[in-house]
Write an enzyme that holds these catalytic residues in place. Structure first.
Site, short mmCIF file in Angstrom:
data_model
loop_
_atom_site.label_atom_id
_atom_site.label_comp_id
_atom_site.label_asym_id
_atom_site.label_seq_id
_atom_site.Cartn_x
_atom_site.Cartn_y
_atom_site.Cartn_z
N GLY A 332 29.42 89.87 6.35
CA GLY A 332 29.26 91.18 6.95
C GLY A 332 30.55 91.97 6.98
N ASP A 383 14.51 91.12 17.40
CA ASP A 383 15.01 91.35 18.75
C ASP A 383 16.40 90.72 18.89
OD1 ASP A 383 15.04 92.21 21.34
OD2 ASP A 383 13.77 90.59 22.12
#
Length: 584
Positions: A332, A383
């Site tokens: 990332g 979530d």
């Protein structure tokens, strides 16, 4: 986990203050949960009136109740705490004992404990675990093994036809008086149940059904289980509200379909229950693989879901020796992502500095995660739970991961000789990164995932969400084969994006230029460029040309924006199309 030494008992003035603190905590919790149930109670009326906008407003309001109540309680308690840290601890330990006596007989005791812990961790800035100040139990916890006599569910014996039993269930449900065609619906459901059990069970003793209706978005659900001898299987009846009344839309009879309904990519149900543990216990009997944390979260108690996840993680750490390591998939540029291989969760920490191509800030990233928490996730957004000040033994971290955290995440991580403290971290359920899935799975599964990848983008657009970065590395595949989005650092509301056509080049120099020859604003998006992103691996390019070529057009995105501007709320069915009944 270091804790403070045991403290002596409180002095007389501290004793009175401890009683005051206990009452403050009790009253704040009762007020919070009463307001939570009050909002939840509105769901039935919203469903019958088909007032979907009002239900969305209720859902957003309910999401903020716990945090607001905790912060207000911290603000009320902080000025009253003794200045001396030891005296403050002594007083709070006594308050904890008094609080126990006030909440011990409540049917929502576990929620009361979580509320206390949330206040206590903020008030005292607890890092890791404080066994003296917090409610903490890392051993086994028994969910209620209820026989139905306390009222959480009803048992309907199957003494005649299955359809007759279903007819009785529908008649006794809170929606019974509003059904447009109860006999037709009972016959359809009964027939499906009989077909599903044929050759599997030799009979059906009873159907047990939770009394409260589960409401979410435009749907309502009766949640039950089929029982024969010691065997149980899910039986969930979804309803639709139409102008002529309420219709049964389907019946869900497999653990897989039930698990999707209660999945971590869905918004939370509105369920009017005074004894949440009993409802979760019933759900756990249908979904034995699903973590208790997710079941509490699914019925709206996300903070207690966090508590259960926190306890499960620390309990797992005590009974395992695996080490945290970098998660599989592309590295990332905004978050450091790692996992504990034996625990089905990923951990995401915001980096100190972002790659130059990322035009965002840590505050903007947090805002986007909050947007996902508040928004309808339509089965396509994972979530995320937000934690602060988690502390672990340093030797439980892989050295390469420690190097990354030390180099990239100094604002949110402290590393000492013995401990690693994660000051701010998000957790998500681990999924299979889509870019790896497409490369590593066989052709049939890869193609199915590529097709669902396009539908995931369309579902998000229909929910007013633009992912920002459409590369496969930002999507994942659940164990049910659904494609979901989990990288939120560029996510935006669709209504905030300007979709444009690429202006034609003016000359040859424009054609070969690696820079735009026209002005570009930060919110500008050019769908024609998506073909560049969505061409690798080959299966994605082939599938998108065949099924999803509209995604690469300005017209598709602008049509979605007009739909949202007109106030249209699309239908999202959290179950396969082939289980739906024909309602026409």
């Amino acid at each position: 986990m270091a804790t403070e030494p045991a403290l002596a008992g409180p002095r007389p003035d501290e004793d009175l203050l401890a009683t005051r603190f206990a009452q403050l905590l009790h009253d704040a919790f009762v007020d919070y949960h009463d307001r939570f149930l009050e909002i939840t109670h509105r769901a039935a009326g919203r469903f019958l009136a088909r007032d979907w906008r009002a239900h969305q407003i209720d859902a957003t309001e309910r999401l903020g109740l716990h945090t607001a109540a905790v912060l207000a309680t911290v603000d009320a308690a902080a000025p009253l705490l003794p200045d001396d840290p030891l005296a403050a601890r002594r007083c709070w330990v006594t308050a904890r004992r008094r609080y126990v006596s006030l909440v011990a007989r409540r049917m929502d005791l576990e929620l009361a404990e979580t509320f206390y812990n949330s206040v206590t961790r903020r008030l005292f800035g607890i890092v890791g675990i404080d066994t003296e100040l917090e409610f903490l139990w890392l051993g086994p916890t028994a969910l209620p093994a209820d026989d139905g006599t306390r009222g959480e569910y009803r048992t309907f014996p199957v003494e005649g036809s299955v359809a007759g039993c279903v007819r009785e269930i529908l008649e006794h449900s809170p929606l019974g008086d509003h059904l447009a065609f109860p006999d037709r619906d009972a016959h359809r459901v009964g027939e499906r149940i009989e077909r599903s059990l044929e050759g599997v069970w030799d009979g059906l003793d009873a159907i047990e059904v939770l009394r409260p209706v589960f409401y979410r978005n435009k749907g309502a659900y009766l949640v039950g289980r089929l029982r024969w001898l010691n065997r149980v299987a899910p039986m969930i009846i979804p309803f639709q509200a139409r102008p002529d009344g309420v219709h049964v839309d389907a019946v869900l009879l497999s653990e897989s379909d039930a698990s999707r309904l209660f999945g971590y990519t869905r918004s939370y149900f509105h369920v009017l229950c005074r004894r949440p543990a009993a409802v979760v216990g019933f759900l756990k009997s249908l979904l034995p693989v699903k973590p208790v944390a997710e079941l509490y979260t699914s019925i709206g108690y996300s903070q207690h879901g966090k508590t259960n996840l926190f306890r499960a993680l620390y309990r797992h750490m005590e009974h395992s020796n695996t080490r945290f390591e970098r998660a599989r998939g592309a590295r990332g540029m905004v978050m450091a992502v790692f996992t504990l291989p034996s625990f089905d969760v990923v951990f995401k920490i915001i980096k100190d500095r972002f790659a130059p191509t990322k035009r965002t800030t840590p505050e903007e990233v947090k805002r986007r995660y909050k947007l996902v928490f508040d928004h309808d996730r339509v089965g396509r957004l994972v979530d995320a739970q937000e934690f602060e000040n988690l502390s672990f033994d340093r030797d439980r971290f892989d050295e390469d991961l420690l190097d990354e955290l030390r180099h990239d995440c100094t604002r949110n991580v402290t590393i000492t000789d013995e401990r690693v403290v994660l000051h701010h971290v998000y957790t998500e359920r681990r999924v299979y990164p889509l870019d790896l899935y497409l490369r590593e799975m066989g052709p049939e599964r890869a193609r199915a995932a590529a097709i669902d990848y396009g539908f995931a983008i369309k579902d998000l657009a229909a929910a007013n969400i633009f992912p920002g970065d459409l590369f496969p590395k930002n999507f994942g595949v659940t164990r049910h084969g659904s494609v979901v989005f989990y990288d939120y650092d560029e996510l935006a509301l669709l209504s905030d994006v300007r979709f444009r056509r690429l202006p034609p080049p003016r000359d040859y120099d424009d054609e070969i230029s690696d820079q735009p020859w026209f002005p570009v604003e930060p919110d500008d998006v050019f769908p024609e460029e998506f073909r560049t992103y969505l061409r690798s691996p080959t299966v994605v390019a082939e599938v998108f040309e065949q099924y999803h070529s509209d995604i690469m057009t300005v017209e598709f995105w602008q049509a979605m924006q007009r739909q949202h501007a007109d106030g249209e709320l699309p239908d999202f069915f959290p179950y396969p199309p082939d289980v739906r009944f024909d309602l026409d």
